[in-house]
Scaffold this motif. Structure first.
Motif, mmCIF file in Angstrom:
data_model
loop_
_atom_site.group_PDB
_atom_site.id
_atom_site.type_symbol
_atom_site.label_atom_id
_atom_site.label_comp_id
_atom_site.label_asym_id
_atom_site.label_seq_id
_atom_site.Cartn_x
_atom_site.Cartn_y
_atom_site.Cartn_z
ATOM 1 N N GLU A 94 1.005 -1.118 0.038
ATOM 2 C CA GLU A 94 0.066 0.070 -0.223
ATOM 3 C C GLU A 94 0.845 1.330 -0.119
ATOM 4 O O GLU A 94 0.412 2.273 -0.232
ATOM 5 N N LEU A 95 2.122 1.106 0.389
ATOM 6 C CA LEU A 95 3.137 2.357 0.729
ATOM 7 C C LEU A 95 3.502 2.692 -0.869
ATOM 8 O O LEU A 95 3.814 1.667 -1.700
ATOM 9 N N ASP A 99 8.218 5.623 0.091
ATOM 10 C CA ASP A 99 8.171 5.349 1.379
ATOM 11 C C ASP A 99 8.724 4.006 1.885
ATOM 12 O O ASP A 99 9.374 3.762 2.688
ATOM 13 N N ILE A 103 11.838 3.305 4.577
ATOM 14 C CA ILE A 103 11.808 2.607 5.387
ATOM 15 C C ILE A 103 12.837 1.481 5.379
ATOM 16 O O ILE A 103 13.570 0.949 6.283
ATOM 17 N N GLN B 5 6.642 4.512 10.298
ATOM 18 C CA GLN B 5 5.869 3.354 9.885
ATOM 19 C C GLN B 5 4.511 3.577 10.105
ATOM 20 O O GLN B 5 3.704 3.117 9.174
ATOM 21 N N MET B 8 3.097 6.291 8.123
ATOM 22 C CA MET B 8 2.875 5.681 6.547
ATOM 23 C C MET B 8 1.787 4.870 6.553
ATOM 24 O O MET B 8 1.115 5.073 5.529
ATOM 25 N N ALA B 9 1.619 3.786 7.248
ATOM 26 C CA ALA B 9 0.418 2.915 6.997
ATOM 27 C C ALA B 9 -0.694 3.701 7.052
ATOM 28 O O ALA B 9 -1.651 3.270 6.594
ATOM 29 N N LYS B 11 -1.534 6.647 6.696
ATOM 30 C CA LYS B 11 -1.725 7.644 5.403
ATOM 31 C C LYS B 11 -2.054 6.655 4.003
ATOM 32 O O LYS B 11 -3.023 6.751 3.318
ATOM 33 N N ALA B 12 -1.413 5.432 4.006
ATOM 34 C CA ALA B 12 -1.864 4.863 3.047
ATOM 35 C C ALA B 12 -3.133 3.932 3.178
ATOM 36 O O ALA B 12 -3.920 4.037 2.132
#
Lengths: 235, 250
Positions: A94-95, A99, A103, B5, B8-9, B11-12
């Motif tokens: 999903e990223l 991103d 990571i 992290q 980001m998760a 946001k996704a």
């Protein structure tokens, strides 16, 4: 490490046994590697060949310190950084590519500031264009491979373990990847390389280990080992 | 790292949905609406201000159940990454729990607003919410790590966790009041063995009853959680590679 040796890693009497539970009482057991010993020299490119399922990928995982050995010892200085490069795994679907790259870099121990600085270089290297900011789930297999390769190559680690990566992407990217690999190797990068592409192994590796029936069947200069391997595979 | 992290998760996740971040608030409120419909309109609970009572019960419970369920699957779901780098495996449940935490404080604000709108005005005693929130968070972390470890070893545990959540939902006094249990021993036992019930009761004490929370009990849970958390970190450190091997062989 002793003063005279340039071994960056030493493997003593390593065995790897899989057990996989199937239902209540049946346990599937398979010995992938049986009491093998070898070493990896500083700045060498060591190729590992063998048939499908002979335990090459598992060996890389054990060497990279990801899974434990069933028995035996993998000796590696604790301040040696190691990274395993395989394809298409390890991305969060999903990223975006950016991103994911950030990571992964940080997980490899790069601090955030440096990682962010390297993003442009990464973007350019992957040739992903606008896709770099799209979710990885929208990528083609080749695009994922490019991202994975860029990640492994741009962040420096002491020992790089590569599992069948150079054999993907289109011809142009493959050529570029090989070029970058060669540069890395010339600059003294230690690499353990698993591949089925014998021509590539011959070109890149300094030394080959051939695994057969869980044992090291042959080890030595690429030309000699691969020749015999070719004959064996042709049978 | 965990923070990055988790963000980001989130946001996704948001970018995939039409209503994106609004879902953080819509989802818990929909749950509350369903419970309200069933227990107040169909079953006629008869309790005054049942809506507030329900919100203050359901929202902290959802925080617990979502965090723990999500975290329990986190290690297994990150198999790909685990197959490539030797990482502290606590990272994954932590990311899940922090992601849920970032959502939760928004939801809590909405909860407080709704409570205030119903005439339960804020006063200084509301500050007691903070220690309850912190201890609940510590307790969630413990359960998340335990869940993630067990699910990595035996995938079947996942089924038991979802059963357990259902059991907790019924025994935590979300749509009924534990203080209605006549036998004080049973009540004490329930609070002792089900910290979630204790948290919910404490939130209600602060927000609705303006009563006093059992600080001693709260501190005991907090302390036990901290000790357990330290132990869990030791266990995760000791079994890091074994966990990877387990997860990769699934």
């Amino acid at each position: 490490m002793s003063g005279t040796s340039n071994h960056i890693m030493t493997v003593n009497n390593l065995s790897i046994k899989y057990t996989n539970k199937r239902g209540w009482s049946t346990v599937f057991e398979h010995i992938a590697l049986d009491d093998i010993s070898f070493h990896i020299n500083q700045s060498e490119v060591l190729g590992v060949i063998g048939r499908n399922g002979c335990g090459k990928s598992t060996l890389l995982r054990v060497l990279a310190g990801i899974v434990p050995a069933s028995t035996g010892i993998v000796h590696c200085n604790p301040n040696i950084t190691r990274s395993l490069l395989t394809l298409g795994l390890g991305f969060r679907q999903e990223l975006s590519g950016r991103d994911n790259a950030l990571i992964s870099s940080m997980l490899q121990g790069v601090n955030k500031k440096v990682a962010l600085q390297k993003m442009d270089e990464m973007h350019e290297f992957t040739e992903l264009g606008e896709f770099f900011d799209q979710p990885v789930r929208t990528y083609s297999a080749g695009m994922r491979a490019r991202l994975g390769f860029a990640l492994a190559i741009i962040n420096s680690v002491d020992v790089l373990f590569i599992d069948e990566v150079l054999s993907v992407g289109d011809a142009k990217f493959r050529a570029k990847a090989e070029q970058v690999m060669t540069n890395k190797l010339n600059s003294g990068q230690t690499v353990v390389f698993v591949s089925h592409n014998i021509a590539q192994v011959n070109k890149i590796c300094d030394r080959i280990i051939w695994i057969r029936d869980g044992k090291i069947y042959r080890t030595g200069a690429p030309k000699e080992v691969t020749e015999e391997y070719r004959e064996y595979m042709a049978q | 790292m965990v923070d990055l992290q988790a963000r980001m998760a989130l946001k996704a996740e948001a970018s995939r949905l039409y209503l994106s971040y609004l879902w953080w608030v819509i989802e818990p409120l929909l749950y509350v609406a369903v419970f309200y419909l069933v227990f107040n309109i169909f079953l006629r609970s008869g309790r005054e201000d049942f809506l507030v009572f329900l919100i203050v019960g359901k929202i902290p419970f959802l925080w617990f159940s979502k965090s723990v369920t999500l975290a329990s699957n986190s290690i297994v779901e990150n198999r790909g990454l685990i197959s490539q780098i030797d990482l502290p495996k606590t990272l994954f449940p932590y990311v899940s729990v922090f992601g849920a935490l970032y959502k939760e404080w928004v939801v809590f604000l909405v909860m407080l607003m709704l409570v205030a709108l119903h005439g339960y005005y804020p006063d200084l005693s509301w500050f007691w919410l903070i220690p309850v929130f912190v201890v609940q968070f510590l307790f969630i972390l413990c359960c998340a790590l335990i869940g993630a470890f067990l699910v990595s070893y035996v995938a079947d545990i996942r089924m038991i966790i979802s059963m357990g959540m259902m059991f907790l939902m019924f025994t935590s006094g979300i749509f009924w009041d534990i203080n209605d249990i006549a036998d004080p021993n049973k009540r004490a036992l329930l609070f002792l063995f089900n910290p979630v019930a204790f948290f919910i009761d404490s939130y209600r004490k602060v927000l609705v009853d303006h009563g006093v929370i059992d600080l001693e009990h709260l501190l005991a849970i907090g302390f036990a959680s901290l000790v357990l958390l330290a132990l869990l970190h030791l266990v995760f450190g000791r079994y890091s590679k074994q966990l990877a091997a387990r997860v990769l062989a699934l």
